[in-house]
Motif scaffolding. Structure first.
Motif, PDB file in Angstrom:
ATOM      1  N   LEU A  28      -9.684   5.916  14.709  1.00 43.31           N
ATOM      2  CA  LEU A  28      -9.191   6.800  13.648  1.00 43.31           C
ATOM      3  C   LEU A  28      -9.343   6.071  12.346  1.00 43.31           C
ATOM      4  N   LYS A  29     -10.233   6.480  11.502  1.00 39.76           N
ATOM      5  CA  LYS A  29     -10.582   5.724  10.315  1.00 39.76           C
ATOM      6  C   LYS A  29      -9.431   5.665   9.323  1.00 39.76           C
ATOM      7  N   ALA A  30      -8.503   6.598   9.430  1.00 32.81           N
ATOM      8  CA  ALA A  30      -7.329   6.562   8.570  1.00 32.81           C
ATOM      9  C   ALA A  30      -6.550   5.263   8.744  1.00 32.81           C
ATOM     10  N   GLY A  31      -6.748   4.569   9.861  1.00 30.46           N
ATOM     11  CA  GLY A  31      -6.075   3.295  10.065  1.00 30.46           C
ATOM     12  C   GLY A  31      -6.411   2.272   9.002  1.00 30.46           C
ATOM     13  N   ALA A  32      -7.577   2.369   8.411  1.00 31.29           N
ATOM     14  CA  ALA A  32      -7.950   1.440   7.346  1.00 31.29           C
ATOM     15  C   ALA A  32      -7.008   1.583   6.170  1.00 31.29           C
ATOM     16  N   TRP A  33      -6.701   2.829   5.815  1.00 32.03           N
ATOM     17  CA  TRP A  33      -5.793   3.062   4.694  1.00 32.03           C
ATOM     18  C   TRP A  33      -4.396   2.562   5.046  1.00 32.03           C
ATOM     19  N   THR A  34      -3.960   2.839   6.285  1.00 32.75           N
ATOM     20  CA  THR A  34      -2.641   2.408   6.728  1.00 32.75           C
ATOM     21  C   THR A  34      -2.521   0.885   6.679  1.00 32.75           C
ATOM     22  N   ALA A  35      -3.517   0.199   7.221  1.00 37.48           N
ATOM     23  CA  ALA A  35      -3.491  -1.261   7.266  1.00 37.48           C
ATOM     24  C   ALA A  35      -3.394  -1.838   5.867  1.00 37.48           C
ATOM     25  N   GLY A  36      -4.249  -1.364   4.982  1.00 39.37           N
ATOM     26  CA  GLY A  36      -4.248  -1.892   3.622  1.00 39.37           C
ATOM     27  C   GLY A  36      -2.931  -1.658   2.926  1.00 39.37           C
ATOM     28  N   ALA A  37      -2.373  -0.465   3.103  1.00 39.34           N
ATOM     29  CA  ALA A  37      -1.113  -0.141   2.437  1.00 39.34           C
ATOM     30  C   ALA A  37       0.000  -1.074   2.896  1.00 39.34           C
ATOM     31  N   VAL A  38       0.042  -1.340   4.193  1.00 32.69           N
ATOM     32  CA  VAL A  38       1.088  -2.217   4.719  1.00 32.69           C
ATOM     33  C   VAL A  38       0.976  -3.626   4.147  1.00 32.69           C
ATOM     34  N   PHE A  39      -0.227  -4.184   4.132  1.00 35.22           N
ATOM     35  CA  PHE A  39      -0.390  -5.578   3.770  1.00 35.22           C
ATOM     36  C   PHE A  39      -0.314  -5.823   2.262  1.00 35.22           C
ATOM     37  N   VAL A  40      -0.689  -4.848   1.417  1.00 30.25           N
ATOM     38  CA  VAL A  40      -0.641  -5.095  -0.015  1.00 30.25           C
ATOM     39  C   VAL A  40       0.764  -4.983  -0.574  1.00 30.25           C
ATOM     40  N   LEU A  41       1.686  -4.342   0.158  1.00 31.75           N
ATOM     41  CA  LEU A  41       3.030  -4.165  -0.391  1.00 31.75           C
ATOM     42  C   LEU A  41       3.807  -5.480  -0.379  1.00 31.75           C
ATOM     43  N   GLY A  42       3.725  -6.212   0.705  1.00 34.40           N
ATOM     44  CA  GLY A  42       4.331  -7.544   0.760  1.00 34.40           C
ATOM     45  C   GLY A  42       5.846  -7.538   0.716  1.00 34.40           C
ATOM     46  N   SER A  44       9.883  -7.611   1.037  1.00 34.52           N
ATOM     47  CA  SER A  44      10.771  -6.713   1.757  1.00 34.52           C
ATOM     48  C   SER A  44      10.164  -5.333   1.890  1.00 34.52           C
ATOM     49  N   GLY A  45       9.259  -5.003   0.965  1.00 39.78           N
ATOM     50  CA  GLY A  45       8.614  -3.696   1.041  1.00 39.78           C
ATOM     51  C   GLY A  45       7.740  -3.545   2.251  1.00 39.78           C
ATOM     52  N   LEU A  46       7.311  -4.649   2.847  1.00 44.06           N
ATOM     53  CA  LEU A  46       6.428  -4.588   4.003  1.00 44.06           C
ATOM     54  C   LEU A  46       7.097  -3.868   5.156  1.00 44.06           C
ATOM     55  N   GLY A  47       8.321  -4.279   5.482  1.00 47.93           N
ATOM     56  CA  GLY A  47       9.030  -3.640   6.580  1.00 47.93           C
ATOM     57  C   GLY A  47       9.326  -2.184   6.300  1.00 47.93           C
ATOM     58  N   LEU A  48       9.750  -1.893   5.060  1.00 46.12           N
ATOM     59  CA  LEU A  48      10.040  -0.511   4.705  1.00 46.12           C
ATOM     60  C   LEU A  48       8.796   0.350   4.802  1.00 46.12           C
ATOM     61  N   ALA A  49       7.670  -0.171   4.320  1.00 46.76           N
ATOM     62  CA  ALA A  49       6.421   0.585   4.381  1.00 46.76           C
ATOM     63  C   ALA A  49       6.024   0.834   5.826  1.00 46.76           C
ATOM     64  N   TYR A  50       6.145  -0.203   6.652  1.00 52.32           N
ATOM     65  CA  TYR A  50       5.748  -0.059   8.047  1.00 52.32           C
ATOM     66  C   TYR A  50       6.555   1.037   8.728  1.00 52.32           C
ATOM     67  N   PHE A  51       7.878   0.984   8.582  1.00 52.33           N
ATOM     68  CA  PHE A  51       8.709   1.971   9.266  1.00 52.33           C
ATOM     69  C   PHE A  51       8.539   3.364   8.694  1.00 52.33           C
ATOM     70  N   LEU A 292      -1.886   6.495  20.368  1.00 53.04           N
ATOM     71  CA  LEU A 292      -2.319   6.278  18.989  1.00 53.04           C
ATOM     72  C   LEU A 292      -1.205   6.512  17.980  1.00 53.04           C
ATOM     73  N   ASP A 293       0.033   6.657  18.436  1.00 50.57           N
ATOM     74  CA  ASP A 293       1.078   7.151  17.541  1.00 50.57           C
ATOM     75  C   ASP A 293       1.887   6.042  16.864  1.00 50.57           C
ATOM     76  N   SER A 294       1.221   4.958  16.485  1.00 50.61           N
ATOM     77  CA  SER A 294       1.904   3.914  15.728  1.00 50.61           C
ATOM     78  C   SER A 294       0.947   3.315  14.707  1.00 50.61           C
ATOM     79  N   VAL A 295       1.523   2.718  13.674  1.00 53.61           N
ATOM     80  CA  VAL A 295       0.710   2.050  12.660  1.00 53.61           C
ATOM     81  C   VAL A 295      -0.127   0.955  13.297  1.00 53.61           C
ATOM     82  N   THR A 296       0.452   0.210  14.234  1.00 56.04           N
ATOM     83  CA  THR A 296      -0.282  -0.867  14.902  1.00 56.04           C
ATOM     84  C   THR A 296      -1.551  -0.342  15.557  1.00 56.04           C
ATOM     85  N   ASP A 297      -1.432   0.798  16.266  1.00 52.69           N
ATOM     86  CA  ASP A 297      -2.611   1.382  16.908  1.00 52.69           C
ATOM     87  C   ASP A 297      -3.637   1.811  15.875  1.00 52.69           C
TER      88      ASP A 297
END
Length: 370
Positions: A28-42, A44-51, A292-297
């Protein structure tokens, strides 16, 4: 024991197995956007973004519902995904009319096959008006009735209507003999928001399109379509060609190609805010199978597809002919369809002979949009 039975695609198989691959590598190519969003926030925002992003994704346990009576899972490392566009008219989708008319249907259906090298893909569209042998399915139960929907000849899109995602997958596997490793569904409202977050999609029209039903009016030329206009384009049928679903499929395939090109060129990684907004829209837009129903996937999925560009995809339509009993319906050309499904099973390109002479190849939509 269950873990030992898990196949390469994340679903359990009953026969041959694909070579085990880390479950983070799914499609699912949308995972690229998800991955980038999680890692650029850094921070305390990282955990909030992930959840937040993780909570956006809806999952359906199709594997548990269908059980073990399914096609064998090919051992070569390729992957097959059923992608549905749902015409669910509840909630934010109610503005498109038809709410309460017997449940949602699969307005768009594509089988996406990724080859074992993860370098090329084949996309097979299934016309929603195709008369198929729909297998017996558990009813979706949205009306609280539950029970079983009996096996019968019916339009393909009725499978989703009576039995939801699991029945749609079961119907595709029954007609093709190809196991679906994953399932992805997008509804009207999610599709619009995803396109708007992307900043629109650029297309060129070579003929005017004016469809009062899809609320789309475009003159020939270059256009950057908003989410609403993009939805209008992929729903358009009466204003182009013979007004059939076969013509609309060609518009949808041309749009998918333009969308992929836009994703490659958008440059969202230079803007953390834009990247997060896009990831938020992407994860909110989809319902997936439970593997496929998680950010990790979804993060791992992007790695699988990063080398596949729009020019690496072969688009085809299930070979069909108009139903002699009803000119508003089509029926599969069985011998040609078998060639198509056999090519997917062999991880090979679909031969031209599988679609030559099909009603889908005789539409005059080719070249309307590019």
């Amino acid at each position: 024991m269950a873990e030992a039975r898990r196949s390469r695609g994340g679903l359990r198989a009953t026969g041959r197995r694909r070579r085990p691959v880390d479950r983070r590598r799914r499609l699912l190519k949308a995972g690229a956007w998800t991955a980038g969003a999680v890692f650029v926030l850094g921070g305390s925002g990282l955990g909030l973004a992930y959840f937040k992003l993780n909570g956006n994704i809806s999952g359906v346990d199709i594997d548990a519902e269908l059980g073990g009576n399914r096609p064998d899972d090919a051992p070569d490392g390729s992957m097959d995904i059923l992608v549905l566009g749902s015409d669910n008219r509840s909630g934010a989708n109610a503005e498109y009319g038809g709410a309460g008319q017997g449940g949602a249907r699969s307005d768009t259906a594509m089988i996406v096959h990724v080859d074992k090298e993860h370098e090329k893909a084949s996309v097979v569209s299934i016309p929603r008006d195709t008369i198929v042998d729909r297998p017996g399915c558990s009813k979706d139960g949205d009306d609280g009735s539950g029970g079983k929907a009996p096996a019968q000849k019916a339009m393909f899109n009725s499978a989703y209507q009576v039995g939801g995602p699991a029945c749609a997958v079961k119907t595709v596997e029954s007609m093709s003999g190809v196991r679906m490793d994953h399932y992805v569904e997008v509804d009207f409202d999610g599709f619009k928001k995803l396109i708007d977050s992307l900043g629109g999609v650029e297309v060129t029209t070579r003929k005017p399109i004016n469809d009062k039903d899809s609320h789309l009016a475009l003159q020939p030329g270059r256009h950057k379509l908003s989410g609403e206009q993009s939805l209008g384009l992929v729903r358009t049928r009466h204003a182009v060609g013979d007004g059939s679903d076969l013509g609309r499929i060609q518009l949808q395939q041309a749009f998918v190609k333009a969308l992929m090109d836009q994703v490659d060129d958008v440059g969202v990684f230079s803007s953390p805010k834009k990247l997060y907004n896009l990831a938020d829209s992407a994860t909110s837009a989809v319902t997936t199978d439970s593997e496929l129903d998680s950010v990790t996937d979804l993060v791992g999925v992007a790695k699988l597809l990063k080398g596949v560009k729009s020019d690496d995809i072969q688009f085809s339509t299930l070979p069909v002919t108009y139903d002699p009993a009803d000119p508003n319906r089509v029926v599969p050309m069985e011998s040609k369809a078998r060639k198509m499904w056999a090519a997917l099973e062999r991880d090979a390109a679909i031969p031209a002979s599988a679609t030559k002479g099909s009603a889908g190849d005789r539409t005059d939509i080719g070249g309307v949009v590019r």
